[in-house]
Write a protein that holds these residues in place. Structure first.
Motif, mmCIF file in Angstrom:
data_model
loop_
_atom_site.group_PDB
_atom_site.id
_atom_site.type_symbol
_atom_site.label_atom_id
_atom_site.label_comp_id
_atom_site.label_asym_id
_atom_site.label_seq_id
_atom_site.Cartn_x
_atom_site.Cartn_y
_atom_site.Cartn_z
ATOM 1 N N MET A 263 15.574 -47.501 -28.620
ATOM 2 C CA MET A 263 16.003 -46.304 -27.680
ATOM 3 C C MET A 263 14.602 -45.162 -26.662
ATOM 4 O O MET A 263 15.214 -44.875 -25.858
ATOM 5 C CB MET A 263 17.186 -45.429 -28.629
ATOM 6 C CG MET A 263 17.916 -44.473 -27.796
ATOM 7 S SD MET A 263 18.770 -45.543 -26.288
ATOM 8 C CE MET A 263 19.449 -44.444 -25.040
ATOM 9 N N GLY A 264 13.730 -45.260 -27.168
ATOM 10 C CA GLY A 264 13.418 -44.048 -26.328
ATOM 11 C C GLY A 264 11.989 -44.836 -25.904
ATOM 12 O O GLY A 264 11.675 -44.327 -24.653
ATOM 13 N N GLU A 265 12.614 -46.402 -26.342
ATOM 14 C CA GLU A 265 11.402 -47.037 -24.628
ATOM 15 C C GLU A 265 12.402 -46.973 -23.521
ATOM 16 O O GLU A 265 11.661 -46.925 -22.204
ATOM 17 C CB GLU A 265 11.197 -48.326 -24.896
ATOM 18 C CG GLU A 265 10.382 -48.234 -26.170
ATOM 19 C CD GLU A 265 9.819 -49.948 -26.860
ATOM 20 O OE1 GLU A 265 10.641 -51.213 -26.357
ATOM 21 O OE2 GLU A 265 8.909 -49.815 -27.924
ATOM 22 N N ALA A 266 13.789 -47.265 -23.986
ATOM 23 C CA ALA A 266 15.169 -47.168 -23.766
ATOM 24 C C ALA A 266 14.903 -45.784 -22.252
ATOM 25 O O ALA A 266 14.780 -46.016 -21.638
ATOM 26 C CB ALA A 266 15.980 -47.471 -23.704
ATOM 27 N N VAL A 267 14.583 -44.804 -22.826
ATOM 28 C CA VAL A 267 15.062 -43.505 -21.967
ATOM 29 C C VAL A 267 12.890 -43.512 -21.416
ATOM 30 O O VAL A 267 13.409 -43.055 -20.226
ATOM 31 C CB VAL A 267 14.795 -42.710 -23.017
ATOM 32 C CG1 VAL A 267 14.065 -40.811 -22.845
ATOM 33 C CG2 VAL A 267 15.919 -42.650 -24.166
ATOM 34 N N GLU A 268 12.210 -43.222 -22.071
ATOM 35 C CA GLU A 268 11.139 -43.763 -21.304
ATOM 36 C C GLU A 268 10.966 -44.508 -20.326
ATOM 37 O O GLU A 268 10.488 -43.904 -18.744
ATOM 38 C CB GLU A 268 10.208 -44.110 -21.892
ATOM 39 C CG GLU A 268 8.538 -43.623 -21.883
ATOM 40 C CD GLU A 268 7.452 -44.690 -22.355
ATOM 41 O OE1 GLU A 268 6.309 -44.884 -22.148
ATOM 42 O OE2 GLU A 268 7.282 -44.969 -23.661
ATOM 43 N N HIS A 269 11.368 -45.922 -19.860
ATOM 44 C CA HIS A 269 11.508 -46.718 -19.269
ATOM 45 C C HIS A 269 12.253 -47.153 -17.935
ATOM 46 O O HIS A 269 12.302 -46.952 -16.715
ATOM 47 C CB HIS A 269 10.499 -47.919 -19.319
ATOM 48 C CG HIS A 269 9.641 -48.591 -20.350
ATOM 49 N ND1 HIS A 269 8.220 -48.131 -19.596
ATOM 50 C CD2 HIS A 269 9.466 -48.714 -21.907
ATOM 51 C CE1 HIS A 269 7.302 -48.053 -20.615
ATOM 52 N NE2 HIS A 269 8.693 -48.871 -21.565
ATOM 53 N N SER A 270 13.257 -46.367 -18.493
ATOM 54 C CA SER A 270 15.086 -46.321 -17.711
ATOM 55 C C SER A 270 15.348 -44.913 -17.451
ATOM 56 O O SER A 270 15.658 -44.751 -16.437
ATOM 57 C CB SER A 270 15.572 -47.548 -17.928
ATOM 58 O OG SER A 270 16.855 -48.226 -17.324
ATOM 59 N N THR A 271 16.246 -44.767 -18.570
ATOM 60 C CA THR A 271 17.577 -43.617 -18.174
ATOM 61 C C THR A 271 16.803 -42.238 -18.060
ATOM 62 O O THR A 271 17.311 -41.477 -17.157
ATOM 63 C CB THR A 271 17.830 -43.504 -19.601
ATOM 64 O OG1 THR A 271 17.430 -43.556 -20.436
ATOM 65 C CG2 THR A 271 19.219 -44.461 -19.941
ATOM 66 N N SER A 272 15.489 -42.051 -18.739
ATOM 67 C CA SER A 272 15.219 -41.249 -17.615
ATOM 68 C C SER A 272 14.217 -40.775 -16.120
ATOM 69 O O SER A 272 14.048 -39.569 -15.253
ATOM 70 C CB SER A 272 13.746 -40.542 -17.928
ATOM 71 O OG SER A 272 12.187 -41.212 -17.944
ATOM 72 N N HIS A 273 14.336 -41.690 -15.706
ATOM 73 C CA HIS A 273 14.564 -41.989 -14.271
ATOM 74 C C HIS A 273 15.715 -42.387 -12.984
ATOM 75 O O HIS A 273 15.451 -42.568 -12.009
ATOM 76 C CB HIS A 273 14.160 -43.229 -13.959
ATOM 77 C CG HIS A 273 11.888 -43.142 -14.530
ATOM 78 N ND1 HIS A 273 11.137 -42.546 -14.693
ATOM 79 C CD2 HIS A 273 12.136 -43.435 -15.110
ATOM 80 C CE1 HIS A 273 10.601 -42.835 -14.990
ATOM 81 N NE2 HIS A 273 10.633 -43.917 -15.456
#
Length: 454
Positions: A263-273
């Protein structure tokens, strides 16, 4: 990349010059192509394509990441526009078949670690935008990852035909997805682009998502992707829409949870953008999916615990490193955690280091994510900043804490600040202790390996 882009923009510029001779429509066409490129780049970010198609230390989208499955590791493919190693020879029709139907250009079936059952819901317009961006906005890389080697019957790609018949693919949406109303846009993001159910929905013995348990939680390579339905006990029913938006944007929702692992990866690469509008649409949709309760979670995960009132645990005694296996859970906390999380577990004032009480990871009825966080640490980069917690186990050059010590520490943390002593054993920790991921090494482009790209 420069050559491809120069050719692309030369075509657009040439069209603009001709427009000066024959009228305005060529300028409009150039603007349309630019808009399509920008849309494709955003959609690729929302779809989190880079996470699976980039190996550690590798070039973006060149593949080579090994993705664990019960039948062996699937090696992610090169999806750059290189014509030999990647998808440069793909037509729009070829691209659509791979993306939405899981069938690559040569007719072979893709493995469903590629979430084509979710991407099946994409609109034709968005498929075209993605194709345009991948062909003209991505640096071509002439590296061919090794061929995937699966155990029987997974090594027979035709077996995926039967799996596809059992899986429920999303129905392609229609119209302009950017003009959908809030809940329809949220549904589109959750089910097609972000493919939330891929991790958060439990699967049956055939590894097909159980749609009647949508987002009810599922095991994921040592982690547990939690229940994110609006259940007031087992899910995130006590979260506001703003709480969920903050979590998706930064990886942290104060007094509730923080993102690590997949989930940290999903936030970093996707949802935070994503745009704030899209984040609110996604959150609003998730907040109204059917509720699923869970006997293992009888109380909201973020409702446990409070700051301890006892004095600082430090005794003034200096322990030798080789004596750590004699320490209690409290002493292990004092030696390894208190410097950051505080002697009372409150974390830092700004919650950069989160509190250990009212914390979904410590309050969960399942200790999986707490074990994995201690083993693997946290390393998350978003536009709001970098968050780091060191690994105390699996990826350290020197194994900092043993399985027995981590088990003691987990039981202390959950008993002191969370949902109670789970009696975690050293054997449970050992089962989750994983070797560092070994990236598949790209082969010399002059010696092509058997192709596994879509």
């Amino acid at each position: 990349m420069a050559d491809i882009k120069n050719i692309f923009w030369s075509v657009l510029f040439g069209g603009a010059v001709m427009g000066g001779l024959y009228g305005a429509p060529a300028y409009a066409a150039a603007d349309d192509d630019q808009a399509l490129m920008e849309r494709g780049a955003y959609l690729a970010t929302a779809g989190d394509c880079v996470a699976c198609h980039t190996r550690p230390g590798g070039k973006p989208f060149a593949g080579g990441l090994e993705i664990a499955t019960p039948k062996g590791a699937v090696v992610s493919t090169n999806i750059t526009p290189d014509p030999q190693s990647g998808i440069g020879a793909y037509t729009l029709e070829d691209f659509e078949k791979a993306l939405r139907r899981g069938v690559r250009k040569d007719g072979a079936y893709l493995y469903p670690v590629m979430p084509y059952v979710s991407y099946a819901g994409l609109t034709d317009q968005d498929v075209k935008a993605l194709y345009t961006w991948f062909m003209h906005g991505v640096q071509p890389v002439a590296e061919k990852p090794p061929e995937t080697q699966m155990a029987f019957p997974g090594n027979i790609r035709m077996s995926m035909m039967a799996w596809n018949m059992l899986a429920e693919s999303e129905t392609p949406e229609t119209g302009d997805s950017s003009a959908y109303d809030k809940l329809r846009r949220g549904h589109y993001l959750a089910t097609a682009l972000e493919h939330c159910g891929t991790c958060h929905t439990p699967r049956n013995f055939m590894l097909v998502e159980q749609q009647d348990q949508y987002l009810a939680g599922s095991q994921l390579n040592g982690w547990f992707a939690p229940n994110i339905t609006p259940s007031n006990t087992a899910g995130i029913g006590d979260w506001s829409e703003d709480d969920l938006v903050a979590y998706l944007k930064t990886g942290h929702a104060k007094g509730r949870s923080q993102a690590a692992g997949p989930m940290g990866e999903a936030v970093e690469h996707s949802t935070s953008h994503l745009t704030d509008e899209d984040l609110h649409a996604l959150a609003a949709f998730i907040k109204q999916v059917p509720v699923h309760d869970d006997a293992a979670e009888p109380q909201a995960r973020d409702s446990f615990g409070k700051a301890v009132s006892e004095p600082d645990l430090r005794s003034g005694i200096v322990h030798r490193v080789d004596d750590l296996n004699t320490l209690s859970g409290a002493e292990l906390y004092d030696a390894n955690c208190a410097a950051c999380h505080g002697p009372n577990g409150a974390g830092t004032a700004d919650q950069y280091v989160p509190s250990l009480y009212t914390n979904s990871v410590v309050g969960s009825g399942r200790p999986d994510n707490l074990i994995m966080t201690i083993l693997e640490g946290v390393d998350r980069n978003t536009p709001s900043g970098h968050v780091n917690m060191p690994s105390f186990g699996s990826h350290s050059d020197v194994q900092r804490l043993s399985d027995e010590e981590i088990a003691k520490l987990v039981n202390y943390l959950t008993a002191r600040f969370g949902s109670g002593d789970h009696h975690v054993t050293a054997e449970q920790v050992a089962d989750k202790r994983q070797p560092p991921p070994v990236p598949a090494v790209a082969q010399d482009a002059a010696k092509p390996a058997p192709s596994d790209h879509p």
